[in-house]
Design a protein around this motif. Sequence first.
Motif, PDB file in Angstrom:
ATOM      1  N   ASP A 147      34.261  43.529  -9.600  1.00  0.00           N
ATOM      2  CA  ASP A 147      35.044  42.365  -9.180  1.00  0.00           C
ATOM      3  C   ASP A 147      34.689  41.906  -7.771  1.00  0.00           C
ATOM      4  O   ASP A 147      34.772  40.706  -7.464  1.00  0.00           O
ATOM      5  N   GLU A 148      34.317  42.848  -6.908  1.00  0.00           N
ATOM      6  CA  GLU A 148      33.956  42.468  -5.544  1.00  0.00           C
ATOM      7  C   GLU A 148      32.546  41.894  -5.469  1.00  0.00           C
ATOM      8  O   GLU A 148      32.171  41.284  -4.462  1.00  0.00           O
ATOM      9  N   VAL A 149      31.755  42.098  -6.523  1.00  0.00           N
ATOM     10  CA  VAL A 149      30.377  41.585  -6.555  1.00  0.00           C
ATOM     11  C   VAL A 149      30.319  40.271  -7.325  1.00  0.00           C
ATOM     12  O   VAL A 149      29.770  39.271  -6.846  1.00  0.00           O
ATOM     13  N   VAL A 150      30.891  40.285  -8.534  1.00  0.00           N
ATOM     14  CA  VAL A 150      30.843  39.101  -9.398  1.00  0.00           C
ATOM     15  C   VAL A 150      31.987  38.167  -9.004  1.00  0.00           C
ATOM     16  O   VAL A 150      33.037  38.105  -9.635  1.00  0.00           O
ATOM     17  N   THR A 151      31.769  37.464  -7.924  1.00  0.00           N
ATOM     18  CA  THR A 151      32.752  36.509  -7.420  1.00  0.00           C
ATOM     19  C   THR A 151      32.344  35.107  -7.834  1.00  0.00           C
ATOM     20  O   THR A 151      31.239  34.876  -8.350  1.00  0.00           O
ATOM     21  N   GLU A 152      33.212  34.165  -7.582  1.00  0.00           N
ATOM     22  CA  GLU A 152      32.906  32.780  -7.940  1.00  0.00           C
ATOM     23  C   GLU A 152      31.687  32.284  -7.175  1.00  0.00           C
ATOM     24  O   GLU A 152      30.822  31.599  -7.742  1.00  0.00           O
ATOM     25  N   SER A 153      31.571  32.631  -5.903  1.00  0.00           N
ATOM     26  CA  SER A 153      30.409  32.193  -5.116  1.00  0.00           C
ATOM     27  C   SER A 153      29.136  32.856  -5.625  1.00  0.00           C
ATOM     28  O   SER A 153      28.064  32.229  -5.660  1.00  0.00           O
ATOM     29  N   TRP A 154      29.232  34.132  -6.033  1.00  0.00           N
ATOM     30  CA  TRP A 154      28.052  34.818  -6.578  1.00  0.00           C
ATOM     31  C   TRP A 154      27.587  34.152  -7.865  1.00  0.00           C
ATOM     32  O   TRP A 154      26.391  33.958  -8.097  1.00  0.00           O
ATOM     33  N   LEU A 155      28.535  33.778  -8.703  1.00  0.00           N
ATOM     34  CA  LEU A 155      28.190  33.151  -9.971  1.00  0.00           C
ATOM     35  C   LEU A 155      27.583  31.768  -9.789  1.00  0.00           C
ATOM     36  O   LEU A 155      26.742  31.329 -10.585  1.00  0.00           O
ATOM     37  N   GLN A 156      27.997  31.063  -8.749  1.00  0.00           N
ATOM     38  CA  GLN A 156      27.495  29.715  -8.511  1.00  0.00           C
ATOM     39  C   GLN A 156      26.224  29.708  -7.679  1.00  0.00           C
ATOM     40  O   GLN A 156      25.602  28.656  -7.497  1.00  0.00           O
TER      41      GLN A 156
END
Length: 686
Positions: A363-372
């Motif tokens: 959860d701390e890695v796969v964030t909204e900013s990471w996904l975008q």
Amino acid sequence: MHLIFEDAGKLHFGKVLSETDSSAQVELATGKRLKVKASHRLLPLPSNQAPDEWAQAQTLANEMDLNLAWEFAPTDEFDFMDLAREYFQAHPTATENAAALLGLHQAPHYFRRLGKGRFKKAPADVVEQALLAIARKKEQQAQIQTWADELVAGRCPDEIREQLFRILFKPDKNGLHAQAVSQAAQRKQQPILEVLRNAGAIDSAYAFHWQRFLFEHFPKGIRFPDHGALSAPEDLPLAQGVVAYSIDDSFTTEIDDALSVQGLGTDTWTVGIHIAAPGVALLPASPWDQVARERLSTVYMPGHKITMLPDTLVQAFSLDAGKPVPALSLYLRFDAQTLECLGSETRLERVNIAANLRHDQLDEVVTESWLQSTSTSHDQALPHAELSALFRLAQHLKKGREAVRGKPENFNRPDPVFRLSDVPPNGPTGHETVHIGQRRRGAPLDLIVAETMILANRTWGQWMADLGVPAIYRSQASLAPGIKVRMGTKPLPHAGMGVGCYAWCTSPLRRYADLVNQWQILACVRQGPTAALVAPFKPKDSELLGVISAFDSAYTAYNAHQSSMERYWTLKYLKQEGVSELLVQVIKDLPGQSPMVRASEFPLVFPLLGAPELHRGQTVLVRLAHLDELSLDVRAEYIRLIDQSDAASQDQAQFLDGHGDGEDEDLAPTGVVLALDANESENPAP
């Protein structure tokens, strides 16, 4: 003049106020007046000393040797005066006549009443049996008295301890154990639970809650019978080009859903929702079906669970990475630009699971900013492109549901996750260290799973309805207060979810309703338009209605137990960490009643006694005055009303950041249980 008479099967003595040939007006010593028929008048006592004679007669009757009286009594029908002549003297006094009447009347085991003061002695064998019963009754009363004395003295007899849960939850009010406890509670003027606790009958509050649940719902124990192993079929076609990933917590053992995406970079995406398929081997009416139907669901609680199916069967069908596994796959095609659904197809196949992703680790890695992000330096072990596409789709699906709901979904309740340290293999003992963290509802991975499972459940639900195949649906008429989610066989709208119909299908390893729906879907896959003719459950099937009723009842009971155990561990945590003050929100403020409040960061609801007038939504600081792990009672004292900008809110948040940072992946989070009717997450428990 005074009179001894019979009324409602009992003897009475009173003063005659008036008399006619047919009746008499009699006043009892209590002052109550009765009209006595002539046929009920048994013995007049004309003497001025009648009250004394009545008292002497009672004493004399109690001293009578009833066995000797029975020996002297005539064989045939007789009058009480006949017995007085045989037992006392040829010319008995009024007192002796009254004593004979009383003695006969209070000894039905020796003498059968015939009415109007006449009797007949019982046969010898009847008397013998009656005397044995009386002796046994005396022994029982003595035993009750002994046990009650022990409990009052603060000691619990072993016999009471052995019957503890039956006494508390399914008492036989005529049983000796229950009578003894009831007598002790009356003598001590305390609740039964308090009496037993003070007597040392309850060694552990945790064991009490656990054993109570087993007693009520698993009286035969939780071990599985030996019905043999079930193996996954290997003749199913292998899905080609499918790279699937599951998303669960780290300690999940029943992995029943996974996702895949094909066609990225083209105009059309194909999203695969892959569900474990135990229904291909676990058949209706089989021995393992009977086991699943008895349990109906996996039971979750902090640090422990009781699975619906045995581990060997779960392992055979769980979507574990590294092997082809049977799956019921729903493939949905979407326009890559508009995300419009272009069609769907369901297949029964084997699917290779590339990886079991763990959201508590990611959860701390796969964030909204990471996904975008468009960076190419992403961790190669994570399917960035697939997760990004699924997150975009999840946002789109959620927006569409919220448009139907008429308002957005808000996760505004505490959603704690419990972790217990060093839990023994057989489950907690109550002595574990408790950690309480918070599940991030609405985090990207959580949203992906929730929305895709909702999509599968509504798609399959509508497909079965279109083919005329009955299924188990959940519906909610509106979002108005008090309108609950209901289960039934009709594909009705679910206002809380914002969908046209909704059938639980995505957790067949954990919920019997999903397993039943999987059998129905398998019939649709195999038979298509004629599925209704061969599906295990037919339209208007009374057996299906029975399954719904049993499942709904069991699921409610299991959720209640989970909530109780979460409350227990919350109280343990508050004591463990020395928490003396809490921030709470007012959730109910009925006039004339203590307001109900909910802790801001814990699954804890309780009345706030002695508080000033408060209104719903206000935040209050309270002092914890009493926490009872056995009764789960919470008593708190009002301190002050909190302004939302008050620094105390920050202090509380900082306290929580430093404590309870772990998660227990073996339970369904409280938020799901408490908010199930309003927002049914489709990944409520591992």
